[in-house]
Enzyme design. Structure first.
Site, mmCIF file in Angstrom:
data_model
loop_
_atom_site.group_PDB
_atom_site.id
_atom_site.type_symbol
_atom_site.label_atom_id
_atom_site.label_comp_id
_atom_site.label_asym_id
_atom_site.label_seq_id
_atom_site.Cartn_x
_atom_site.Cartn_y
_atom_site.Cartn_z
ATOM 1 N N SER A 38 0.812 -1.215 0.000
ATOM 2 C CA SER A 38 0.000 0.000 0.000
ATOM 3 C C SER A 38 0.843 1.262 0.000
ATOM 4 O O SER A 38 0.423 2.300 -0.505
ATOM 5 C CB SER A 38 -0.938 0.002 1.208
ATOM 6 O OG SER A 38 -0.198 -0.146 2.411
ATOM 7 N N ASP A 153 4.981 -12.535 12.559
ATOM 8 C CA ASP A 153 4.276 -12.592 11.274
ATOM 9 C C ASP A 153 4.936 -13.627 10.360
ATOM 10 O O ASP A 153 5.197 -13.370 9.190
ATOM 11 C CB ASP A 153 4.280 -11.208 10.611
ATOM 12 C CG ASP A 153 3.237 -11.105 9.488
ATOM 13 O OD1 ASP A 153 2.275 -11.895 9.497
ATOM 14 O OD2 ASP A 153 3.391 -10.224 8.619
#
Length: 436
Positions: A38, A153
């Site tokens: 993004s 993650d």
């Protein structure tokens, strides 16, 4: 028409101009795009000086997707990678550069791409090939944990492969650094990707970072051997009900020792879950095997660089990141621009504890009381004025400190800044300006 004849003027006009390679700050020649998010793109590039290949993550500071949270992730990623870069299975960061509009993270190139892409093409891996990759993952994560870093993650998209098929752990944007551990010794921020995130993290209870990473490793091991997720449901509530019931099945080709390891890592109770240190002693993990060329995708040996056997001494070479870290004139003001103009930044080589204690002492002399202290942040209040102090470790033994005025501090004038500057001077390596 003669194919050897030169092009006519009309043909020359119609021909598109040859694209010239983009050179970044006179140091790196950019190539193709490897990935995009993004607020950032990752390019393949090569050094102008020696033609060595690198990957460069270019972060757009003007992107609407970049906010205080994502800025913190970028700084955390740099800090974690700098701390961990001596491990062979952790992606290395070479240097960081910045302009008014962009941040450039120059990193090691992993030409083998994402493990996720290879898994998607192959469907699944054999047990010997899986064991080789899994050993490298566990070695890297144990090294992270020994240095106080929890990744948080772990997923196939964040596991890269080098040219010889060796694994490289990447993307430390959601990692937890030592200063984020609370007084109870636990982490409390819910983050990660749901299909790979331990249930105690999603439940927003205090959790152990290493145990949460161990759960993610169990999901990875299942995926490599089975070719699918153990818990896969579009409805998150349904998925976590399956997790609580340990509702997953094994294909018949998965061996009993491998099933045992997965079952122990995917225990929903973190207290009963196998630790990565205990995993090292399991029969499946310790099993010796020689991979064929086809099984190892080109590598003819097993690399079991377990942290207890590998010498992770200090790095002898000095790279550009180390050089700028030692510079008293290092200016990081271009790293991020803040919408709050009432802020000052400085670099310091003082330990975090010394910075925190000095800020509290100076604040006390100037009439401020500590209202809140969490991780690397302090909030001080004096009447209607609020000061927020944030400390980031951006390189080994190099801190970036930001002092900014909170809401209600519009009357904070230069004489106030002068008092704080004088009090903090003993900490300061270099004050940062707005000039790049």
């Amino acid at each position: 028409m003669d194919p050897g004849a030169p092009p006519t003027p009309s043909q020359q006009a119609a021909a598109p101009p040859a694209a010239s390679p983009t050179t970044l700050l006179g140091r790196y020649q950019l190539g193709r795009v490897l990935g995009r998010g993004s607020f950032a793109k990752v390019y393949q590039a090569c050094s102008v000086a020696d033609s060595s290949p690198v990957a460069i993550k270019i972060i757009d500071k003007k992107s609407k997707s970049l906010n205080a949270v994502t800025e913190a992730q970028v700084l955390r990623e740099v800090s974690a990678m700098r701390l961990l870069q001596s491990h062979p299975n952790i992606l290395k960061i070479h240097e960081v550069m910045a302009t008014r509009s962009k941040i450039y993270l120059v990193m090691e190139l992993a030409p083998g791409g994402e493990l996720f892409s290879k898994l998607t093409r192959r469907g699944r891996f054999t047990e010997p090939a899986t064991r080789r990759l899994f050993r490298q993952l566990i070695s890297a994560l144990i090294f992270c944990h020994e240095n106080g870093v929890a990744h948080r993650d772990i997923k196939p998209q964040n596991l890269l492969l080098d040219g010889e098929g060796n694994l490289k752990v990447s993307d430390f944007g959601l990692s937890a650094l030592p200063e984020q551990v609370r007084g109870d010794g636990l982490l409390h921020t819910a983050c990660g990707t749901p299909a790979f995130t331990a249930p105690e993290v999603v439940a927003r209870r205090g959790y152990s970072g290493p145990k949460a990473d161990a759960w993610s490793c169990g999901v990875i091991l299942y995926m490599l051997l089975c070719g699918s997720l153990p818990f896969d449901d579009n409805n998150l509530v349904s998925m976590y009900k399956k997790i609580a019931r340990r509702d997953y099945q094994f294909p018949n080709w998965v061996s009993k020792p491998a099933r045992y390891v997965i079952n122990q890592l995917l225990h929903p109770n973190p207290t009963s879950r196998m630790s990565l240190e205990a995993l090292l002693e399991t029969a499946w993990f310790k099993k010796s095997s020689v991979l064929s060329k086809s099984q190892s995708d080109g590598s003819l040996y097993e690399m079991a660089a377990l942290s207890k056997d590998y010498d992770f001494g200090s790095v002898s070479s000095v790279n550009a990141f180390d050089i700028i870290s030692l510079s008293a004139g290092l200016n990081l003001s271009g790293l991020f621009e803040t919408s709050n103009k009432q802020s000052k930044r400085f670099t310091s080589t003082a330990p975090f504890e010394d910075i925190r204690d000095t800020v509290r002492e100076v604040g006390g002399r100037l009439g401020y009381a500590v209202e809140k202290m969490k991780g690397g942040s302090l909030v001080l209040r004096k009447g209607g004025s609020v000061l927020i102090v944030e400390v980031w470790e951006i390189a080994q033994s190099l801190m970036l400190v930001e002092v900014k005025v909170g809401d209600g501090g519009a009357d904070f004038g230069e004489h106030h800044w002068g008092e704080w500057r004088a009090g903090l001077e003993e900490l300061v390596l270099s004050w940062q300006t707005d000039d790049v």
